[in-house]
Design an enzyme around this catalytic site. Structure first.
Site, mmCIF file in Angstrom:
data_model
loop_
_atom_site.group_PDB
_atom_site.id
_atom_site.type_symbol
_atom_site.label_atom_id
_atom_site.label_comp_id
_atom_site.label_asym_id
_atom_site.label_seq_id
_atom_site.Cartn_x
_atom_site.Cartn_y
_atom_site.Cartn_z
ATOM 1 N N ASP A 15 -35.150 40.581 -21.123
ATOM 2 C CA ASP A 15 -33.915 40.241 -21.838
ATOM 3 C C ASP A 15 -33.795 40.966 -23.169
ATOM 4 O O ASP A 15 -33.517 40.350 -24.190
ATOM 5 C CB ASP A 15 -33.859 38.724 -22.087
ATOM 6 C CG ASP A 15 -34.144 37.900 -20.849
ATOM 7 O OD1 ASP A 15 -34.744 36.816 -20.959
ATOM 8 O OD2 ASP A 15 -33.775 38.358 -19.749
ATOM 9 N N GLU A 183 -24.321 36.338 -16.735
ATOM 10 C CA GLU A 183 -25.057 35.966 -17.948
ATOM 11 C C GLU A 183 -25.286 37.169 -18.862
ATOM 12 O O GLU A 183 -24.798 38.253 -18.567
ATOM 13 C CB GLU A 183 -26.393 35.330 -17.549
ATOM 14 C CG GLU A 183 -27.223 36.202 -16.643
ATOM 15 C CD GLU A 183 -28.333 35.420 -15.928
ATOM 16 O OE1 GLU A 183 -29.128 36.050 -15.229
ATOM 17 O OE2 GLU A 183 -28.387 34.177 -16.069
HETATM 18 C C1 6LW Z 1 -32.162 34.534 -19.342
HETATM 19 C C2 6LW Z 1 -31.151 34.964 -18.355
HETATM 20 C C3 6LW Z 1 -32.020 35.474 -17.361
HETATM 21 O O1 6LW Z 1 -31.687 33.634 -20.236
HETATM 22 O O2 6LW Z 1 -33.151 34.732 -17.276
HETATM 23 O O3 6LW Z 1 -32.495 37.365 -16.314
HETATM 24 C C4 6LW Z 1 -33.208 33.916 -18.426
HETATM 25 N N1 6LW Z 1 -31.754 36.509 -16.724
HETATM 26 O O4 6LW Z 1 -30.277 35.953 -18.795
HETATM 27 C C5 6LW Z 1 -34.583 33.935 -18.959
HETATM 28 O O5 6LW Z 1 -35.030 35.240 -18.980
#
Ligand code: 6LW
Length: 514
Positions: A15, A183
């Site tokens: 991330d 996300e």
């Molecule tokens: C993060 C989200 C995700 O908040 O996993 O890969 C979570 N995506 O974006 C934790 O890494």
């Protein structure tokens, strides 16, 4: 042309978020249940990176002492404005919630953080409009209650950063093409356009980057006609799971994208020992849209050798980690050795007496010399309290007994050897599997557990590393290799790390390859 090296920041560094401030780039990543939290990496050329500190160096900044494994620090964003660095992050499982930390020096110290009321989700981004209005754009994943796991899409609120509160009800923005888990939103301004870059498809093999643009930070946003603009899904590329990207200006005034990815090893089904790492790729601008290039493997050629000799150093290097507490609350240098006193907890507990560092290379050796005349301790690699392996030494009779331990959920195996008395050398060696149609080739990396004392050396076992990978541990993290004690006091002379990479452009199933 591959912009590299890739991985850019190797090892468990998922991330990634990045910012250019004055004459240097700063990058942060997630740390989940580990402390210190949120490493800050610095580069003056977007190629070589050093860790200059951590945002959370005081437990009260995160309050993750009791978070379940896998929760904790999720996906920080770093931004710079008017001389101040801001890191915004959501800390699932902690009363901190969505919190903004600030500092004038990114190496620290950072402040205690201001929790933002009214931001209910993960992966918060921070951006400002010309008039100073601050926007938090985030992923509306429901983290608790009857709707746990439900997703409200990408949302946004204007916030008062000083008062720590949202100034309005959340507005729904653009949430991608309909794939799961929209996300990691990031807002970037370029000319008269605001670009909303998100991840979608989930952090596994289906991960990807999608983009939309609008004339205002509040939208409306229109998606790129060919989203996702980047994904490695179903390709033979050695770097998979690519997604969760953040745009950045390059030294030559161009654009690049830093993002997470994984380096799976094995056959058709493959396993990633190091978990989610940080990568980079070039971005071209086509008709006013960002077009990232495929992410290519370009590991650094040089061997990395790092020796922490506790006769001359302590745990002040920012790369040391401990589980739910600070390394200095677990271990201390005394008499030129690192002393760890056990409390009968083991690596199977949520608060092990363990201090470690990220494994950064697929070919690696981590070694230490331990004195167990007054306790029991050793060297181990941890994914979480259910998934770890290591070597544990204790004094027994006139000699030393070393036990190799391998743990995966529901399964445990030990191998024991006796060695002459005195200081014991413990080594964990990893390498990619040999190619071919063998069990080894279909498996993960190879892990040798070796011990030596009094001129005698024994390999206690060799493990198939597939069982300690992000895929099989279903983990957000990666391998952290470190020193621990279970009872009494074990003292360690050193921690020696050697890592290297083969430029193994292994592209299984690629048409025309070979
Ligand atoms: C993060 C989200 C995700 O908040 O996993 O890969 C979570 N995506 O974006 C934790 O890494």
């Amino acid at each position: 042309m591959t912009r590299g090296p890739n991985p850019l920041v190797p090892g468990f560094n998922p991330d990634p978020s990045i910012v250019l401030a004055d004459d240097a780039w700063y990058l942060v990543t997630s740390t989940f249940e580990y402390l210190p939290g949120i490493p800050v990496y610095r580069s003056t050329d977007l190629v070589e990176w050093i860790q200059v500190g951590n945002v959370a160096t005081r437990p009260e900044q995160l309050l993750i002492g009791e978070v379940p494994t896998g929760l904790g620090v999720w996906a920080p964003t770093i931004r710079y404005r008017e001389g101040t660095f801001h890191v915004i992050v959501t800390v699932p499982g902690s009363p901190k919630g969505c919190v903004v930390y600030t500092a004038t020096d990114p190496a620290g110290p950072w402040d205690d953080g201001t929790t933002l009321e009214g931001v209910d989700g993960i992966d918060p981004d921070l951006a400002w409009y010309d008039d100073g209005t601050a926007y938090v754009t985030y992923s509306g994943l429901v983290l608790a209650g009857p709707n746990l796991g439900k997703h409200r899409g990408v949302q946004q609120v204007r916030v008062d950063l000083t008062a720590g509160k949202a100034l309005e009800e959340p507005r729904d923005l653009w949430s991608g093409t309909g794939l799961k888990f929209p996300e990691a939103p990031h807002l970037h301004r370029r000319g008269d356009w605001w670009y909303l870059v998100i991840a979608e498809g989930g952090t596994e093999r289906g991960h990807g980057v999608s983009v939309a643009r609008g004339r205002s930070p509040e939208g409306p946003f229109e998606g790129h006609p060919a989203n996702p603009v980047l994904s490695a899904r179903s390709t033979p590329r050695p770097i998979q799971n690519t997604g969760h990207g953040d745009l950045i200006q390059t030294p030559d005034g161009g654009t690049a994208l830093v993002l997470l990815g994984m380096r799976p090893l094995g056959g058709t089904v493959a396993f990633s020992p190091l978990g989610r790492e940080t990568f980079i790729t070039d971005v071209a601008w086509v008709d006013g849209w960002p077009q990232p290039e495929p992410v290519e493997l370009a590991p650094r050629a040089e061997v990395e050798e790092t020796v922490f000799d506790f006769a001359t150093t302590d745990l002040s290097d920012p790369g040391w980690l401990a589980v739910r507490r600070l390394p200095t609350d677990v271990a201390m240098v005394t008499g030129g050795r690192l002393a760890i006193t056990g409390d009968d907890s083991t690596l199977a507990d949520t608060h092990p007496r363990f201090v470690g560092r990220r494994q950064r290379h697929l070919t690696s050796t981590v070694a230490t010399r331990v004195d167990v005349s007054a306790g029991t301790g050793g060297l181990a690699a941890r994914y979480d309290e259910h998934s770890w392996y290591g070597l544990e030494a204790r004094t027994h009779g006139g000699g030393s007994t070393v036990t190799a331990r391998a743990r995966v959920p529901g399964l445990a195996q030990d191998w024991t050897a006796t060695l002459p008395a005195g200081e014991v050398e413990l080594r964990i060696e990893t390498r990619p599997p040999a190619r071919g149609f063998t069990v080894e080739a279909m498996g993960g990396d190879r892990i040798r557990l070796v011990a030596a004392a009094g001129g005698e050396e024994v390999q206690l076992t060799e493990l198939d590393g597939r069982f300690w990978t992000a895929e099989t541990c279903a983990s957000f993290t990666g391998r952290v290799v470190g020193l621990y004690a279970t009872e009494g006091t074990a003292t360690f002379a050193d921690y020696r790390y050697r890592g290297s990479e083969e430029d193994t452009q292994y592209r299984p199933g690629e048409v025309g390859a070979g």
